[in-house]
Design a protein around this motif. Structure first.
Motif, short mmCIF file in Angstrom:
data_model
loop_
_atom_site.label_atom_id
_atom_site.label_comp_id
_atom_site.label_asym_id
_atom_site.label_seq_id
_atom_site.Cartn_x
_atom_site.Cartn_y
_atom_site.Cartn_z
N GLY A 22 0.81 -1.21 0.00
CA GLY A 22 0.00 0.00 0.00
C GLY A 22 0.84 1.25 0.00
N THR A 23 1.91 1.27 0.76
CA THR A 23 2.79 2.44 0.80
C THR A 23 3.47 2.68 -0.54
N LEU A 24 3.97 1.61 -1.15
CA LEU A 24 4.63 1.77 -2.46
C LEU A 24 3.65 2.26 -3.52
N LEU A 25 2.45 1.69 -3.53
CA LEU A 25 1.45 2.16 -4.49
C LEU A 25 1.08 3.61 -4.23
N LEU A 26 0.96 3.98 -2.98
CA LEU A 26 0.59 5.35 -2.63
C LEU A 26 1.65 6.34 -3.08
N VAL A 27 2.91 5.99 -2.90
CA VAL A 27 4.00 6.88 -3.28
C VAL A 27 3.97 7.17 -4.78
N PHE A 28 3.67 6.15 -5.57
CA PHE A 28 3.72 6.32 -7.02
C PHE A 28 2.42 6.84 -7.64
N THR A 29 1.32 6.84 -6.89
CA THR A 29 0.03 7.23 -7.49
C THR A 29 -0.66 8.38 -6.79
N ALA A 30 -0.06 8.96 -5.77
CA ALA A 30 -0.72 10.01 -4.99
C ALA A 30 -0.82 11.33 -5.75
N SER A 31 -0.04 11.52 -6.79
CA SER A 31 -0.06 12.81 -7.50
C SER A 31 -1.38 13.01 -8.25
N ASP A 32 -2.02 11.93 -8.66
CA ASP A 32 -3.29 12.02 -9.39
C ASP A 32 -4.42 11.62 -8.43
N PHE A 33 -4.76 12.53 -7.53
CA PHE A 33 -5.69 12.20 -6.45
C PHE A 33 -7.14 12.42 -6.91
N ARG A 34 -7.76 11.33 -7.37
CA ARG A 34 -9.17 11.35 -7.76
C ARG A 34 -9.74 9.95 -7.61
N SER A 35 -11.03 9.85 -7.55
CA SER A 35 -11.66 8.56 -7.27
C SER A 35 -11.53 7.57 -8.43
N GLU A 36 -11.25 8.04 -9.63
CA GLU A 36 -11.09 7.13 -10.78
C GLU A 36 -9.70 6.51 -10.84
#
Length: 70
Positions: A22-36
């Motif tokens: 979860g932490t690794l995924l969050l680090v790489f995907t947090a810049s595009d913060f939307r429900s899609e």
């Protein structure tokens, strides 16, 4: 080593795995913060699941200690 302690240890490793994923995924995907953003939603789910699994691991350990006392 009895089954309760082994189950608690297994749950602890599963919790660490879910939290790290979860932490690794969050680090790489947090810049595009939307429900899609599916990877972001999965990362948040993994972080929540990891904490819940840690809680279950603690409950297993406490049950094991309680069985030994009684």
């Amino acid at each position: 080593m009895n089954e309760d302690k082994r189950a608690a240890d297994t749950l602890k490793w599963m919790a660490w795995t879910a939290t790290i994923v979860g932490t690794l995924l969050l680090v790489f995907t947090a810049s595009d913060f939307r429900s899609e953003n599916l990877p972001l939603m999965v990362s948040i789910g993994c972080l929540i699941a990891g904490m819940n699994i840690f809680l279950l691991s603690t409950v297993f350990r406490l049950m094991h200690m309680w069985k030994q006392r009684v």
